[in-house]
Design a protein around this motif. Structure first.
Motif, mmCIF file in Angstrom:
data_model
loop_
_atom_site.group_PDB
_atom_site.id
_atom_site.type_symbol
_atom_site.label_atom_id
_atom_site.label_comp_id
_atom_site.label_asym_id
_atom_site.label_seq_id
_atom_site.Cartn_x
_atom_site.Cartn_y
_atom_site.Cartn_z
ATOM 1 N N VAL A 34 0.896 -0.978 -0.076
ATOM 2 C CA VAL A 34 -0.227 -0.539 -0.151
ATOM 3 C C VAL A 34 0.912 1.247 0.077
ATOM 4 O O VAL A 34 2.166 1.385 0.862
ATOM 5 N N VAL A 35 0.490 2.347 -0.939
ATOM 6 C CA VAL A 35 1.677 3.199 -0.837
ATOM 7 C C VAL A 35 0.324 4.584 0.190
ATOM 8 O O VAL A 35 -1.012 4.384 -0.611
ATOM 9 N N VAL A 36 0.710 5.256 0.810
ATOM 10 C CA VAL A 36 -0.091 5.673 1.471
ATOM 11 C C VAL A 36 0.799 7.621 2.053
ATOM 12 O O VAL A 36 2.662 8.174 1.014
ATOM 13 N N GLN A 37 0.295 8.427 1.225
ATOM 14 C CA GLN A 37 1.065 9.920 0.771
ATOM 15 C C GLN A 37 -0.197 10.972 2.215
ATOM 16 O O GLN A 37 -1.119 10.619 2.269
ATOM 17 N N CYS A 38 0.569 11.903 3.031
ATOM 18 C CA CYS A 38 0.312 12.054 4.340
ATOM 19 C C CYS A 38 0.847 13.599 4.165
ATOM 20 O O CYS A 38 2.510 13.251 3.614
ATOM 21 N N GLU A 39 0.094 14.417 4.833
ATOM 22 C CA GLU A 39 0.779 15.769 5.022
ATOM 23 C C GLU A 39 2.416 15.789 5.491
ATOM 24 O O GLU A 39 2.372 14.833 6.674
ATOM 25 N N LEU A 40 2.971 16.422 5.689
ATOM 26 C CA LEU A 40 4.691 16.848 6.482
ATOM 27 C C LEU A 40 4.348 18.001 7.279
ATOM 28 O O LEU A 40 3.906 19.143 6.799
ATOM 29 N N GLU A 68 8.586 1.923 4.053
ATOM 30 C CA GLU A 68 9.959 2.191 2.837
ATOM 31 C C GLU A 68 9.648 4.360 2.073
ATOM 32 O O GLU A 68 8.535 3.974 1.881
ATOM 33 N N ASN A 69 10.439 4.530 2.373
ATOM 34 C CA ASN A 69 10.188 6.348 2.099
ATOM 35 C C ASN A 69 10.658 6.148 0.273
ATOM 36 O O ASN A 69 10.868 5.687 -0.058
ATOM 37 N N LEU A 70 9.539 7.505 -0.308
ATOM 38 C CA LEU A 70 9.277 7.707 -1.420
ATOM 39 C C LEU A 70 9.475 8.746 -1.613
ATOM 40 O O LEU A 70 9.057 9.418 -1.210
ATOM 41 N N PRO A 71 10.159 8.937 -3.220
ATOM 42 C CA PRO A 71 11.295 10.318 -3.527
ATOM 43 C C PRO A 71 8.831 10.610 -3.967
ATOM 44 O O PRO A 71 8.465 9.940 -4.542
ATOM 45 N N SER A 72 8.757 11.914 -3.050
ATOM 46 C CA SER A 72 7.430 12.592 -3.554
ATOM 47 C C SER A 72 6.859 13.506 -4.198
ATOM 48 O O SER A 72 6.316 14.220 -4.946
ATOM 49 N N GLY A 73 8.927 14.171 -4.775
ATOM 50 C CA GLY A 73 7.947 15.298 -5.998
ATOM 51 C C GLY A 73 7.586 16.876 -4.589
ATOM 52 O O GLY A 73 7.549 17.240 -5.626
ATOM 53 N N ASP A 74 7.583 16.539 -3.582
ATOM 54 C CA ASP A 74 6.496 18.176 -3.108
ATOM 55 C C ASP A 74 7.533 17.747 -2.001
ATOM 56 O O ASP A 74 7.351 16.809 -0.662
ATOM 57 N N THR A 75 7.043 18.958 -1.267
ATOM 58 C CA THR A 75 7.613 19.493 0.496
ATOM 59 C C THR A 75 7.037 19.115 1.206
ATOM 60 O O THR A 75 6.910 19.754 2.087
ATOM 61 N N ASP A 76 5.376 19.376 0.619
ATOM 62 C CA ASP A 76 4.995 19.595 2.015
ATOM 63 C C ASP A 76 3.687 18.050 1.983
ATOM 64 O O ASP A 76 3.142 18.300 3.282
ATOM 65 N N PHE A 77 4.525 16.971 1.479
ATOM 66 C CA PHE A 77 3.855 15.340 1.181
ATOM 67 C C PHE A 77 4.794 14.238 0.767
ATOM 68 O O PHE A 77 5.730 15.131 0.901
ATOM 69 N N GLN A 78 4.471 13.408 1.895
ATOM 70 C CA GLN A 78 5.208 12.667 1.521
ATOM 71 C C GLN A 78 4.647 11.359 1.669
ATOM 72 O O GLN A 78 3.606 11.463 2.321
ATOM 73 N N LYS A 79 5.391 10.613 1.020
ATOM 74 C CA LYS A 79 4.356 9.624 0.239
ATOM 75 C C LYS A 79 6.301 7.221 0.824
ATOM 76 O O LYS A 79 6.424 7.779 0.985
ATOM 77 N N VAL A 80 4.518 7.301 1.358
ATOM 78 C CA VAL A 80 4.935 5.851 2.235
ATOM 79 C C VAL A 80 4.815 4.221 1.741
ATOM 80 O O VAL A 80 3.791 4.341 1.395
ATOM 81 N N ARG A 81 5.493 3.421 1.328
ATOM 82 C CA ARG A 81 5.326 2.316 1.367
ATOM 83 C C ARG A 81 5.515 1.432 1.816
ATOM 84 O O ARG A 81 6.597 0.904 2.282
#
Length: 196
Positions: A145-151, A176-189
């Motif tokens: 599952v890939v989750v994207q949340c605010e930082l 596993e942290n994934l590159p999100s390309g956005d400083t406001d959000f973080q993607k995690v697998r």
């Protein structure tokens, strides 16, 4: 064993290139020890090896300094490992730092071919074997599952995520942290083992 100044400089530059290759892979995956750390570890190990070789001319034991490099690099690598709950992170980065020091020592000793093969082996282990490992974990163990949340993630977001995992009776196997390309959000697998 006498090493001229120019040959020592060439060895340091070769070490920079090989260490940078490994460090660039770690940097691309946003690991805490990336390009600069790997280059510094490799170059430091190469310099210590060159110093060890110059000690033989003074009747010293070349193995004394080299053996301390192995111990010292283990200490640096340990700083990249962390434990959160039942998930251990940073082991591949710690191992890559240790291998980079060995590659620096090989180049410092003049074993260029072996150092090149070793550097390529490390990069292959970090890239190709990483994909194979992920494939095997997903095939044999569970779902991804890939989750994207605010930082930074709010406590409400984390609570919702943990509640959802609890409802699924899911056991967390890998994070596993994934590159999100956005400083406001973080993607995690998240790799999960689903019992229900």
């Amino acid at each position: 064993m006498f090493v001229s100044t120019w040959e020592a400089i060439i060895r340091v530059l070769i070490t920079m290139g090989l260490s940078g290759l490994i460090g660039a892979e770690r940097e691309a995956h946003e690991r805490p020890a990336g390009l600069r750390t790997h280059v510094l570890v490799g170059v430091g190990a190469c310099l210590f090896m060159l110093l060890s070789l110059s000690m033989t001319e003074l009747g010293g034991d070349p193995g004394r300094i080299a053996s301390q490099v192995v111990t010292g690099v283990g200490f640096i690598g340990a700083g990249t490992i962390w434990l959160r709950g039942d998930v251990i992170r940073g082991l591949p980065t710690a191992a890559s730092i240790w291998a980079t020091a060995a590659i620096g020592m090989l180049v410092g000793a003049g074993w260029y071919s072996l150092a090149i093969v070793a550097a390529l082996s490390v990069v292959l282990a970090l890239t190709v074997l990483r994909r194979l490992e992920r494939f095997l974990v997903q095939r044999l163990a569970g779902q991804t599952v890939v989750v994207q949340c605010e930082l930074p993630p709010s406590s409400e977001t984390l609570w919702q995520l943990l509640s959802a995992l609890s409802e699924l009776r899911a056991r967390l196997l890998q994070v596993e942290n994934l590159p999100s390309g956005d400083t406001d959000f973080q993607k995690v697998r998240l790799t999960l083992s689903l019992s229900g």
